[in-house]
Motif scaffolding. Sequence first.
Motif, mmCIF file in Angstrom:
data_model
loop_
_atom_site.group_PDB
_atom_site.id
_atom_site.type_symbol
_atom_site.label_atom_id
_atom_site.label_comp_id
_atom_site.label_asym_id
_atom_site.label_seq_id
_atom_site.Cartn_x
_atom_site.Cartn_y
_atom_site.Cartn_z
ATOM 1 N N GLU A 147 -37.914 35.851 44.149
ATOM 2 C CA GLU A 147 -38.761 34.664 44.245
ATOM 3 C C GLU A 147 -38.583 33.951 42.809
ATOM 4 O O GLU A 147 -38.347 32.659 42.928
ATOM 5 N N ALA A 148 -38.924 34.570 41.643
ATOM 6 C CA ALA A 148 -39.123 33.974 40.597
ATOM 7 C C ALA A 148 -37.623 33.152 40.137
ATOM 8 O O ALA A 148 -37.596 32.263 39.572
ATOM 9 N N MET A 149 -36.460 33.986 40.669
ATOM 10 C CA MET A 149 -35.317 33.364 40.156
ATOM 11 C C MET A 149 -35.092 32.141 41.063
ATOM 12 O O MET A 149 -34.615 31.094 40.375
ATOM 13 N N ALA A 150 -35.407 32.219 42.087
ATOM 14 C CA ALA A 150 -35.399 30.859 42.932
ATOM 15 C C ALA A 150 -36.166 29.931 42.488
ATOM 16 O O ALA A 150 -35.842 28.596 42.288
ATOM 17 N N ASP A 151 -37.472 30.141 42.246
ATOM 18 C CA ASP A 151 -38.251 29.029 41.761
ATOM 19 C C ASP A 151 -38.161 28.481 40.260
ATOM 20 O O ASP A 151 -38.260 27.232 40.299
ATOM 21 N N SER A 152 -37.195 29.078 39.621
ATOM 22 C CA SER A 152 -36.711 28.690 38.222
ATOM 23 C C SER A 152 -35.342 27.804 38.504
ATOM 24 O O SER A 152 -34.863 27.249 37.356
ATOM 25 N N GLY A 153 -35.004 27.894 39.678
ATOM 26 C CA GLY A 153 -33.679 27.241 39.958
ATOM 27 C C GLY A 153 -32.343 27.846 39.585
ATOM 28 O O GLY A 153 -31.345 27.336 39.633
ATOM 29 N N GLU A 154 -32.507 29.176 39.515
ATOM 30 C CA GLU A 154 -31.183 29.870 39.139
ATOM 31 C C GLU A 154 -30.257 29.844 40.271
ATOM 32 O O GLU A 154 -29.303 30.517 40.086
ATOM 33 N N LEU A 155 -31.036 30.042 41.345
ATOM 34 C CA LEU A 155 -30.172 30.164 42.554
ATOM 35 C C LEU A 155 -30.861 29.558 43.800
ATOM 36 O O LEU A 155 -32.114 29.131 43.650
ATOM 37 N N VAL A 156 -30.357 29.278 44.987
ATOM 38 C CA VAL A 156 -30.780 28.616 46.132
ATOM 39 C C VAL A 156 -31.269 29.491 47.191
ATOM 40 O O VAL A 156 -30.375 30.310 47.486
ATOM 41 N N TRP A 157 -32.335 29.499 47.563
ATOM 42 C CA TRP A 157 -32.703 30.683 48.734
ATOM 43 C C TRP A 157 -33.367 29.949 49.784
ATOM 44 O O TRP A 157 -34.120 29.157 50.001
ATOM 45 N N GLU A 158 -32.401 30.453 50.757
ATOM 46 C CA GLU A 158 -33.074 29.799 52.393
ATOM 47 C C GLU A 158 -33.412 31.204 52.887
ATOM 48 O O GLU A 158 -33.008 32.063 53.215
ATOM 49 N N ARG A 159 -34.813 30.694 53.498
ATOM 50 C CA ARG A 159 -35.642 31.858 53.903
ATOM 51 C C ARG A 159 -35.488 31.865 55.517
ATOM 52 O O ARG A 159 -36.192 31.653 56.267
ATOM 53 N N ARG A 160 -34.451 32.861 55.943
ATOM 54 C CA ARG A 160 -34.028 33.225 57.154
ATOM 55 C C ARG A 160 -33.080 34.321 57.274
ATOM 56 O O ARG A 160 -32.737 34.782 56.126
ATOM 57 N N ARG A 161 -32.748 34.749 58.203
ATOM 58 C CA ARG A 161 -31.754 35.673 58.450
ATOM 59 C C ARG A 161 -30.419 35.218 58.360
ATOM 60 O O ARG A 161 -30.082 34.069 58.764
ATOM 61 N N TYR A 162 -29.332 36.143 58.084
ATOM 62 C CA TYR A 162 -27.893 35.959 58.348
ATOM 63 C C TYR A 162 -27.432 35.194 59.456
ATOM 64 O O TYR A 162 -27.924 35.653 60.581
ATOM 65 N N ALA A 163 -26.861 34.183 59.401
ATOM 66 C CA ALA A 163 -26.207 33.602 60.602
ATOM 67 C C ALA A 163 -24.442 33.361 60.378
ATOM 68 O O ALA A 163 -24.350 33.061 59.139
ATOM 69 N N GLU A 164 -23.917 33.824 61.326
ATOM 70 C CA GLU A 164 -22.462 33.773 61.113
ATOM 71 C C GLU A 164 -22.027 32.411 60.670
ATOM 72 O O GLU A 164 -22.368 31.312 61.166
ATOM 73 N N GLY A 165 -21.170 32.155 59.655
ATOM 74 C CA GLY A 165 -20.792 31.043 59.184
ATOM 75 C C GLY A 165 -21.123 31.028 57.511
ATOM 76 O O GLY A 165 -20.888 30.013 56.987
ATOM 77 N N ASP A 166 -22.495 31.740 57.431
ATOM 78 C CA ASP A 166 -23.154 31.443 56.063
ATOM 79 C C ASP A 166 -22.007 31.784 54.895
ATOM 80 O O ASP A 166 -22.183 31.313 53.740
ATOM 81 N N LEU A 167 -20.876 32.467 55.120
ATOM 82 C CA LEU A 167 -19.968 32.738 53.948
ATOM 83 C C LEU A 167 -18.923 31.788 53.859
ATOM 84 O O LEU A 167 -18.075 31.969 52.945
ATOM 85 N N GLU A 168 -18.843 30.989 54.735
ATOM 86 C CA GLU A 168 -17.865 29.819 54.616
ATOM 87 C C GLU A 168 -17.843 29.137 53.285
ATOM 88 O O GLU A 168 -18.893 28.790 52.529
ATOM 89 N N GLY A 169 -16.546 29.202 52.535
ATOM 90 C CA GLY A 169 -16.514 28.457 51.075
ATOM 91 C C GLY A 169 -16.781 29.397 50.004
ATOM 92 O O GLY A 169 -16.723 29.046 48.725
#
Length: 422
Positions: free
Chosen positions: A53-75
Amino acid sequence: MAEHPAYPVGLRLTGRRTVVLGGGQVAQRRLPALIAAGADILLVSPSATPSVEAMADSGELVWERRRYAEGDLEGAWYALIATSDKAANRTASAEAERGRIWCVRADDADAATALTPATGRSEGVTVAVLTTEVHDRDPRRTAAIRDILVEALGDGTLAVPSVGVRPDEAPRVRPVALVGGGPGDPDLITVRGRRLLAEADVVIADRLGPRDLLAELPPHVEVIDAAKIPYGRYMAQEAINQALIEHARQGKAVVRLKGGDPFVFGRGMEEAQALTAEGLPYTVVPGISSSISVPGAAGIPVTHRGVAHEFTVVSGHMAPEDDRSLVDWAALARLRGTLVILMGVDKIGRIARALVAHGRAPDTPVALIQEGTTAAQRRVDATLATVGETVRTAEVRPPAVIVVGEVVEVGDTAPAAPGTLT
């Protein structure tokens, strides 16, 4: 896929979409390396560890707080699947297969298209270990091999030989290493300092450096004695500077091995300035200063709760009455903390009288530790009133660290002798 060993490869993920499914312990361990690689990271998980969570808060990654949905790996170029939902893991893995996305499965390595090696770094080199036995993927074994290699590279046990240049090439100038060797015990040099010694072509060594390390050097290494013996033979600082410059210009790996820390009464900055003036690069490897390590080896803490909340390190190579001295002995006498004096054996009588004259109590405890951290270490105790005579009668000789203050009497047990296995 599991019938054949994995093909080792390094991925350049800088700016490339990387998807991580799951925010638990696996993600927490793997994310720092992905961040260091410059990956454009999307984390999909309903929850995450505090570190993630601290990595997300610092902007090192984007965190979507949900379960996996098909299509998430596109691109995506790379995917790490590490959720506790096995059905979701299988679905995501199938999506990665269809999209030709290299995919790591934390729950089922045999079903993955990529494997995460046990990795470690040592001075710009990444060591990655993968097992070739497809039926015996024991992560503890690969991690142990990784640790052995990284440690060996780090401490110089596994030395990387110098790479020569072709006759038509100009010598490649390498940074001169100004290495602090520590207080004397060869085991107290830093890991990086020991590794640079193992890779050196030329070592310019001080008398107070860890001499035992020189015996470990290969025969081809040129060792230049830069000893500065008090009132005896010495190599002028200008000559040392010139030797550093000349050998560096020849493309040699040069180590300036100094006692203690290069910048604590070590003239390290003078050498750095001389190199810079000639357009030559340098690197500094800090060392353990004798000002704190030698008292510690003798059982003396330079600070202690309720006794001393400060310690001051001062050079004693000039007497208090010497007009060239930059030390305010009157101010030091007013301090209540610990005073550590380096290079002051022959002047300690006059130093003690100056401290007493400016208000320090004559019965203030003093300890002199000669050749600290080495097999020849010895400790001699006195007070400010008696230390001048004690040095003479006990025949205390340099190098010795002098400790003034109540901390001298704090320790009631002696530590193990240097080099003792405990």
